[in-house]
Design a protein around this motif. Structure first.
Motif, PDB file in Angstrom:
ATOM      1  N   VAL A 200      23.232  42.259 -11.102  1.00  0.00           N
ATOM      2  CA  VAL A 200      22.346  41.305 -11.775  1.00  0.00           C
ATOM      3  C   VAL A 200      22.822  39.876 -11.510  1.00  0.00           C
ATOM      4  CG1 VAL A 200      21.382  40.628 -14.013  1.00  0.00           C
ATOM      5  CG2 VAL A 200      22.046  43.010 -13.630  1.00  0.00           C
ATOM      6  N   VAL A 201      21.893  38.990 -11.205  1.00  0.00           N
ATOM      7  CA  VAL A 201      22.243  37.578 -11.005  1.00  0.00           C
ATOM      8  C   VAL A 201      21.466  36.718 -12.012  1.00  0.00           C
ATOM      9  CG1 VAL A 201      22.080  35.603  -9.441  1.00  0.00           C
ATOM     10  CG2 VAL A 201      22.922  37.784  -8.593  1.00  0.00           C
ATOM     11  N   GLY A 202      22.202  35.934 -12.775  1.00  0.00           N
ATOM     12  CA  GLY A 202      21.582  35.102 -13.804  1.00  0.00           C
ATOM     13  C   GLY A 202      21.192  33.726 -13.277  1.00  0.00           C
ATOM     14  N   PHE A 203      20.191  33.144 -13.893  1.00  0.00           N
ATOM     15  CA  PHE A 203      19.789  31.768 -13.574  1.00  0.00           C
ATOM     16  C   PHE A 203      19.174  31.183 -14.832  1.00  0.00           C
ATOM     17  CE2 PHE A 203      15.158  32.325 -13.368  1.00  0.00           C
ATOM     18  CZ  PHE A 203      15.058  33.714 -13.284  1.00  0.00           C
ATOM     19  N   MET A 204      19.098  29.851 -14.939  1.00  0.00           N
ATOM     20  CA  MET A 204      18.592  29.324 -16.205  1.00  0.00           C
ATOM     21  C   MET A 204      17.596  28.190 -16.067  1.00  0.00           C
ATOM     22  SD  MET A 204      22.054  27.705 -17.741  1.00  0.00           S
ATOM     23  CE  MET A 204      23.170  28.991 -17.320  1.00  0.00           C
ATOM     24  N   CYS A 205      16.775  28.269 -15.056  1.00  0.00           N
ATOM     25  CA  CYS A 205      15.756  27.232 -14.907  1.00  0.00           C
ATOM     26  C   CYS A 205      14.662  27.823 -14.038  1.00  0.00           C
ATOM     27  CB  CYS A 205      16.359  26.007 -14.237  1.00  0.00           C
ATOM     28  SG  CYS A 205      15.160  24.757 -13.783  1.00  0.00           S
ATOM     29  N   SER A 206      13.416  27.469 -14.320  1.00  0.00           N
ATOM     30  CA  SER A 206      12.303  28.096 -13.595  1.00  0.00           C
ATOM     31  C   SER A 206      12.170  27.545 -12.176  1.00  0.00           C
ATOM     32  CB  SER A 206      11.002  27.907 -14.369  1.00  0.00           C
ATOM     33  OG  SER A 206      10.732  26.546 -14.523  1.00  0.00           O
TER      34      SER A 206
ATOM     35  N   VAL B 143      14.503  28.174  -9.973  1.00  0.00           N
ATOM     36  CA  VAL B 143      15.259  29.101  -9.129  1.00  0.00           C
ATOM     37  C   VAL B 143      14.302  30.200  -8.653  1.00  0.00           C
ATOM     38  CG1 VAL B 143      17.132  30.783  -9.068  1.00  0.00           C
ATOM     39  CG2 VAL B 143      17.415  28.658 -10.350  1.00  0.00           C
ATOM     40  N   PRO B 144      14.155  30.368  -7.343  1.00  0.00           N
ATOM     41  CA  PRO B 144      13.210  31.373  -6.842  1.00  0.00           C
ATOM     42  C   PRO B 144      13.714  32.802  -7.065  1.00  0.00           C
ATOM     43  CG  PRO B 144      14.165  30.105  -5.011  1.00  0.00           C
ATOM     44  CD  PRO B 144      14.764  29.572  -6.255  1.00  0.00           C
ATOM     45  N   GLU B 145      13.097  33.454  -8.030  1.00  0.00           N
ATOM     46  CA  GLU B 145      13.489  34.831  -8.349  1.00  0.00           C
ATOM     47  C   GLU B 145      13.250  35.756  -7.165  1.00  0.00           C
ATOM     48  OE1 GLU B 145      12.057  35.899 -12.627  1.00  0.00           O
ATOM     49  OE2 GLU B 145      10.933  34.129 -11.984  1.00  0.00           O
TER      50      GLU B 145
ATOM     51  N   ILE C 174      25.805  34.034 -10.828  1.00  0.00           N
ATOM     52  CA  ILE C 174      25.005  33.037 -11.539  1.00  0.00           C
ATOM     53  C   ILE C 174      24.627  31.926 -10.568  1.00  0.00           C
ATOM     54  CG2 ILE C 174      27.143  31.986 -12.413  1.00  0.00           C
ATOM     55  CD1 ILE C 174      25.554  30.978 -14.806  1.00  0.00           C
ATOM     56  N   ILE C 175      23.382  31.460 -10.701  1.00  0.00           N
ATOM     57  CA  ILE C 175      22.918  30.348  -9.870  1.00  0.00           C
ATOM     58  C   ILE C 175      22.576  29.192 -10.807  1.00  0.00           C
ATOM     59  CG2 ILE C 175      21.120  29.552  -8.277  1.00  0.00           C
ATOM     60  CD1 ILE C 175      20.840  32.539  -7.429  1.00  0.00           C
ATOM     61  N   LEU C 176      23.231  28.054 -10.577  1.00  0.00           N
ATOM     62  CA  LEU C 176      22.999  26.900 -11.452  1.00  0.00           C
ATOM     63  C   LEU C 176      22.335  25.784 -10.675  1.00  0.00           C
ATOM     64  CD1 LEU C 176      26.396  27.068 -13.276  1.00  0.00           C
ATOM     65  CD2 LEU C 176      24.166  27.664 -14.183  1.00  0.00           C
ATOM     66  N   ILE C 177      21.533  25.008 -11.363  1.00  0.00           N
ATOM     67  CA  ILE C 177      20.798  23.955 -10.661  1.00  0.00           C
ATOM     68  C   ILE C 177      20.668  22.702 -11.525  1.00  0.00           C
ATOM     69  CG2 ILE C 177      19.388  25.787  -9.609  1.00  0.00           C
ATOM     70  CD1 ILE C 177      16.974  24.405 -10.988  1.00  0.00           C
TER      71      ILE C 177
ATOM     72  N   TYR D 205      22.754  25.225  -6.779  1.00  0.00           N
ATOM     73  CA  TYR D 205      21.602  25.178  -5.880  1.00  0.00           C
ATOM     74  C   TYR D 205      20.823  23.897  -6.184  1.00  0.00           C
ATOM     75  CZ  TYR D 205      16.960  27.005  -4.297  1.00  0.00           C
ATOM     76  OH  TYR D 205      15.741  27.213  -3.708  1.00  0.00           O
ATOM     77  N   GLY D 206      20.737  23.020  -5.184  1.00  0.00           N
ATOM     78  CA  GLY D 206      20.083  21.726  -5.422  1.00  0.00           C
ATOM     79  C   GLY D 206      18.575  21.831  -5.322  1.00  0.00           C
ATOM     80  N   VAL D 207      17.880  21.172  -6.244  1.00  0.00           N
ATOM     81  CA  VAL D 207      16.419  21.121  -6.165  1.00  0.00           C
ATOM     82  C   VAL D 207      15.992  19.663  -6.318  1.00  0.00           C
ATOM     83  CG1 VAL D 207      14.246  21.983  -7.093  1.00  0.00           C
ATOM     84  CG2 VAL D 207      16.304  23.374  -7.310  1.00  0.00           C
ATOM     85  N   PRO D 208      15.373  19.090  -5.269  1.00  0.00           N
ATOM     86  CA  PRO D 208      14.933  17.690  -5.380  1.00  0.00           C
ATOM     87  C   PRO D 208      13.945  17.506  -6.536  1.00  0.00           C
ATOM     88  CG  PRO D 208      14.809  18.431  -3.101  1.00  0.00           C
ATOM     89  CD  PRO D 208      15.079  19.642  -3.942  1.00  0.00           C
ATOM     90  N   HIS D 209      13.719  16.239  -6.876  1.00  0.00           N
ATOM     91  CA  HIS D 209      12.833  15.932  -7.995  1.00  0.00           C
ATOM     92  C   HIS D 209      11.488  15.404  -7.548  1.00  0.00           C
ATOM     93  CE1 HIS D 209      16.721  16.201  -9.928  1.00  0.00           C
ATOM     94  NE2 HIS D 209      16.163  16.169 -11.104  1.00  0.00           N
TER      95      HIS D 209
END
Lengths: 264, 378, 468
Positions: free
Chosen positions: B27-33, B35-37, B91-94, B125-129
């Protein structure tokens, strides 16, 4: 036709008894930990004042934080609606109510028919509520009334870091140690309080026909400063203690609901 | 059936997770929508949308985080520190927002100091704005790095077919959730807002194919339902994340019914699909970066307002509750713009600031929602 | 907002104070300080600045000139952009745009006015900001949102991906005032090729946006002037910073705030260069005499602030440190990272920028690089311990300036630094540098008074044995 309104807050409980739309009595007591107990005691006190008993009451509306846990009521209505109704009953035509209670501060806007159209409350902690003033008065060894009146004699009021009640105490001690006069400190406390309340009121847009209710309405220092900040004269509830407006509104609603039920 | 969703949504390590782990899978956790599931899923892993439910204090989290931080990541770190996230393998954080972004270092420090309660795989994992051709190019490269990291750590190649398959499953889930929206938009609302919230949240915390099956069943049942709720004031819930079903229940206890939302755990997670043609990785990246429904995409308020209006119309909403978790300036400030613009259209709004998790002040919220409902009903 | 506040033009108020203060020294010092008796509300801050002599006077004159430019921009046919502080203003000169540097203007207000900017801060909340939003924007922005300052024509933001609460304020302003909005976005990485390219393309987007707004093309000659001037002032700044490494440091603590003010308000201009040159002269003189930059000439301790300075107390923090013979060696706001910076050690060189005036492209790239390395934009965009981020920059400053202790003060709006400061402070403590975290607000004295903060610092210095 006798009705009652009962406002159980976290610090005080209030009750108002009306007969045919006229106020018979009211009472204010310190709340206990159990809302139903506070409600019962304050009602008994108000009833005793009016020489009545529980059996005489035809309809009771409760409000305040503890409203849902009171067994003897007919209805529960939010403080905001009750404050709106109570203020309008006492001061017809009032369009804005600023209520500063022990634990919260609210600003309520009414339309011309007295309906609540918009309201806001403080989102934070004790800063901006009556509790803040209580803590400060205790720290200075003053009564709440003195805290209000002394500030009129201030010569050099300064800004008080009062974003947090707990830390504001440190600031006050600091000023005391530096020899700042009690008058100046009380002014700073009242101003800090008024500024926070002004921000809440301004976020709704202040109406000319505005009033102030709640325990803090008794602090002339805060009220004067608030009037200056808002640029309006704030009406004070006539004839009754400004703390009972919520309970009064609840009683008025009880009266209206009973009337309405009769019609049906 | 609803109980099943409710159980999944109320339990951190729900029975699907347990089963998945018992089958020897990860299982890999993430906490923001953002992150591409789909990518986690394509790696044969279970993507788990992390939550802070059930935290009863923030004592561990406060060791690392400073005082003026959102309580949502604090509750998540608290749970991890208590060992409640021991089922995670990664875990993947962004940089979703600043509070979410800063859990990265707090998490790593807490991991160093609390021996084995934290998963071994950790990726920022970086996500531009903003969405431009060059930001998309950057994000595609970042997403490729994500793929490679997962492949390297979990020892499984992610093929284009895996991605295409994952896209299909997730798109199907999104389409089903849109159907749930349609049912809630009807005159007779067949499901309470609290239950619907449980259904929607479940999507992020269980295997999606199993979820899709369950949801399909539920939709069939709901569409046949004749005893829906009518006559209640119809509410839309907007603002900061809500994954607390009891909070929705508390709101509905004042007499209204939540029929729509623009929440991150809610409709924002399923309103747009990934294109199913072309390079699947690029398609995934494009879907996520095009997603402007979170205020983290600065400068796109008007598009968000349009989305809000559209949902208000669709679900025939009477009033909107705009809430933000304390210290969430993005939602908090934008809520005021919504309030201004929606009220100008004649839609009453209630704006509240609240805490998340153990700090929620029920009494205060109830008092305000009660008053708001009273003002709508008079 | 109180009625009285609505009677005054905010920018004009700030400008007139600075203007008259800057003239004060044209007479004799005796006249000047005699006059301050009649300005009790501004006196402390102005005196602290003017006590530094020529650098202070030049700084005030520079700010005055800048504010006049803002006030007269529209009548001179120029467009005004509302900008974040970390927005090298020289960038806008060749685009014929005058910036309102928002946070520096807030800082001027909170520094100069005894009562701070409470009314303006609150005004933002009255119209919809959260009370927890950063005070650095809420201050002056309150005035602009209330229509009490000059009216900006568009909004330029260099904090997207860096600081949400800051970006939110600019986003809100653009919506509220219905203005066009351009955002520079920082990815979490800085020096890899992909991010470098991103920054440069993003910056070209800004140029096109500004050209569209003004209807004018980028003036390449002016661009070259800015590049050359920036290089010149960076060299001087680096020389001053190099002198700061001496023990005792010959650089007065307040010069750090002068340096970054000059960069934020007027970077790339001749006036900023003059301020720098004047400071360098003072520092050199002190160095040649072996004097510390403090008033007493002695140095009992060296301080470094890991984030911002504390502005909302009429510059008292600087005078207090000075009175304790503590050399203030700057803060994160001083970290501009030109290639010659003493803290830009060999292994950190790729985090720096150079000003390359070869051709239009190299010049634009230079400015893009500079913008992507502005204080805060560089350090808090990614995980705190990634290369070229908060930890590595703080460590580099510590190794360079050898402070005896570090301080953190910020704003309650700062999720980013409050999110990592406890961890950062552990690292600096591990390095043997006592580190104090203070809860306060750099722009809002109503959170914690300077007196309370001062007592905490004082206690810390005693308990940790820093001041004997």
């Amino acid at each position: 036709m006798i009705v009652a309104g009962c406002d159980v807050g976290s610090l005080t409980a209030k009750a108002v008894i009306l007969n045919e739309g006229k106020m018979l009595s009211y009472a204010i007591i310190r709340s206990t930990a159990r809302p139903e107990e506070s409600a019962h005691s304050v009602m008994e006190k108000a009833l005793e004042e009016a020489c009545l008993s529980f059996d005489d009451i035809r309809y009771t509306v409760a409000t305040g934080y503890g409203r849902d846990n009171i067994p003897f009521i007919n209805d529960a209505v939010s403080e905001i609606s009750c404050h709106g109704r109570g203020a309008l009953w006492l001061m017809p035509g009032v369009q804005m109510i600023i209520d500063i209670g022990g634990q919260d501060c609210k600003a309520i806007k009414l339309d011309k028919d007295g309906r609540v159209v918009k309201f806001t409350t403080n989102d934070k902690c004790a800063a901006g509520t009556g509790r803040f003033l209580e803590v400060m008065a205790k720290l200075l060894g003053l009564s709440l009334e003195e805290l209000g009146t002394l500030s009129a004699q201030a010569r050099n009021p300064m800004d008080l870091a009062a974003a947090c009640t707990v830390w504001a105490q440190t600031e006050v001690i600091h000023h005391l140690n530096n020899g700042t006069s009690i008058e100046d400190i009380t002014a700073a406390i009242n101003q800090a309080m008024a500024k926070r309340v002004a921000m809440i009121a301004n976020s709704l847009g202040v109406e000319r026909n505005a009033c102030i209710t709640g325990g803090v309405a008794k602090n002339v220092g805060v009220v004067n400063y608030l009037e200056k900040l808002l640029g309006v004269k704030l009406k004070k509830p006539p004839r009754v203690d400004p703390q009972v407006i919520g309970a009064l509104g609840a009683a008025v609603l009880a009266y209206e609901r009973l009337e309405r039920n009769k019609e049906c | 059936m609803l109980n099943e969703f409710s159980e999944v949504a109320k339990t951190l390590s729900n029975r699907f997770i347990q089963q998945w782990k018992d089958d020897g899978k990860q299982v890999v956790g993430f906490m923001c929508s953002y992150v591409p599931e789909e990518i986690i899923c394509a790696a044969g892993l279970l993507p788990f949308r992390m939550r802070g439910i059930g935290a009863s204090s923030t004592s561990i989290a406060d060791t690392y985080f400073g005082p003026v931080i959102c309580s949502f990541p604090k509750c998540i770190l608290q749970l991890a520190g208590e060992g409640k996230y021991d089922f995670l393998d990664g875990i993947i954080l962004i940089p979703g927002c600043d509070s979410i972004r800063r859990i990265d270092e707090c998490w790593r420090k807490a991991a160093e100091e609390s021996h084995g309660k934290f998963p071994p795989f950790h990726l920022y994992y970086g996500v531009p704005h903003k969405l431009t051709d060059y930001s998309l190019e950057w994000f595609v490269a970042e997403t490729r790095k994500l793929v490679e990291s997962l492949e390297r750590h979990f020892g499984r190649k992610i093929t284009p077919e895996d991605l295409t398959h994952a896209i299909k499953i997730y798109n199907q889930g999104r389409i089903l959730l849109t159907r749930l929206d349609e049912l809630r938009a009807g005159e007779n609302v067949p499901i309470s807002g609290a239950d619907a919230t449980a259904v929607i949240i479940s999507a992020g915390v269980m295997p999606r194919d199993a979820y899709n099956r369950l949801l399909e069943e539920l939709l069939q049942k709901l569409s046949r339902s004749t005893n829906g709720m009518t006559g209640k004031k119809r509410l839309l819930l907007a603002g900061s994340i809500i994954d607390d079903i009891d909070l929705v229940r508390l709101i509905e206890a004042s007499g209204g019914i939540v029929v729509a939302d623009t929440l991150c755990f809610g409709s924002r997670s399923y309103v747009d699909l990934v294109e199913e043609d072309g390079d699947p990785l690029v398609a995934i990246a494009r879907r996520y970066l095009s997603h402007k429904l979170c205020p983290r995409m600065f400068g796109s308020y008007k598009e968000r307002l349009e989305f809000m209006k559209q949902r208000v119309r669709q679900a025939r909403v009477d009033a909107v509750i705009l809430q933000n978790i304390r210290f969430c300036d993005m939602h908090g400030s934008e809520n005021s713009l919504y309030e201004r613009d929606l009220e100008a259209m004649g839609i009453p709004c209630l704006k509240i600031e609240r805490e998340y998790g153990p700090l929620v002040e029920e009494g205060r919220i109830k008092m305000r929602v009660d008053a708001f409902m009273e003002s709508l009903n008079t | 907002m109180r009625k009285e506040y609505r009677e005054y033009h905010f920018d004009r108020m700030v400008q007139s104070i600075i203007h008259f203060a800057s003239l004060a020294y044209d007479g004799t010092p005796k006249e000047a300080f005699g006059m301050f008796r009649y300005a009790p509300r501004f006196r402390e801050a102005i005196e602290t600045i003017l006590k530094t002599g020529e650098p202070g006077v030049l700084l005030l004159k520079m700010i005055d000139k800048y504010l006049i430019e803002v006030l007269t921009a529209h009548e001179r046919g120029k467009k005004i952009a509302l900008c974040t502080f970390n927005f090298s203003p020289g960038v806008l000169k060749p685009l014929d745009v005058v910036p309102i540097c928002l946070e520096p203007v807030t800082t001027l207000g909170v520094m100069m006015w005894l009562r701070g900017l409470g009314e303006y801060l609150n005004y933002c909340c009255e119209i919809g900001f959260t009370e927890t939003s950063c005070s650095a924007q809420r201050g002056a922005l309150g005035a602009y949102l209330a229509g009490l300052g000059v009216k900006p024509d568009f909004v330029l933001c260099n904090s997207i991906g860096v600081c949400d609460t800051n970006a939110t304020a600019f986003n809100f302003a653009a919506e509220y005032l219905d203005l066009p909005f351009y955002q520079l976005n920082a990815p979490p990485l800085l020096t890899d090729e992909r991010s470098q390219k991103y920054h440069r393309q993003d910056f070209r987007g800004l140029i096109s946006f500004a050209e569209e707004q003004t209807g004018k093309k980028l003036d390449v000659d002016l661009l070259r002037e800015v590049i050359i001037e920036t290089d010149k002032q960076d060299m001087i700044m680096c020389e001053i910073e190099d002198l700061m490494r001496l023990v005792p440091s010959p650089v007065p603590g307040i010069f750090n705030v002068f340096m970054y003010s000059a960069k934020y308000i007027y970077g790339g201009s001749k006036e900023a260069t003059d301020v720098m040159a004047s400071m360098l002269e003072v520092a050199k003189r002190n160095a040649s005499e072996g004097r510390a930059g403090t008033t007493s000439g002695k140095e009992d301790a060296r301080a470094f602030a890991v984030y911002v300075d504390h502005y909302s107390a009429q510059l008292r923090p600087w005078s207090w440190l000075d009175s304790k013979n503590i050399s203030h060696l700057g803060c994160m706001m001083n970290g501009f990272w030109p290639v010659h910076a003493p803290y830009a050690e060999e292994n950190l060189k790729e985090g720096t920028y150079i000003m390359d005036s070869t051709n239009e492209d190299t010049m634009i790239d230079s400015l893009a690089d500079q913008m992507s390395r502005m204080p805060m934009v560089k350090q808090i965009r990614g995980p705190y311990d990634d290369p070229h981020q908060w930890l590595s920059d703080t460590m580099a400053s510590i190794r360079t300036y050898k402070p005896d202790f570090c301080m953190y003060t910020g704003t309650i709006g700062c999720r980013n630094t409050w999110g990592a400061i406890k961890i950062l402070a552990r690292d600096t403590e591990k390095m043997g540098i006592p580190t104090l975290i203070i809860f306060g607000d750099a722009f809002d004295h109503r959170i914690t008074s300077w007196e309370s903060m001062r007592d905490k610092i004082d206690e810390f210095l005693t308990v940790r044995g820093i001041l004997k």
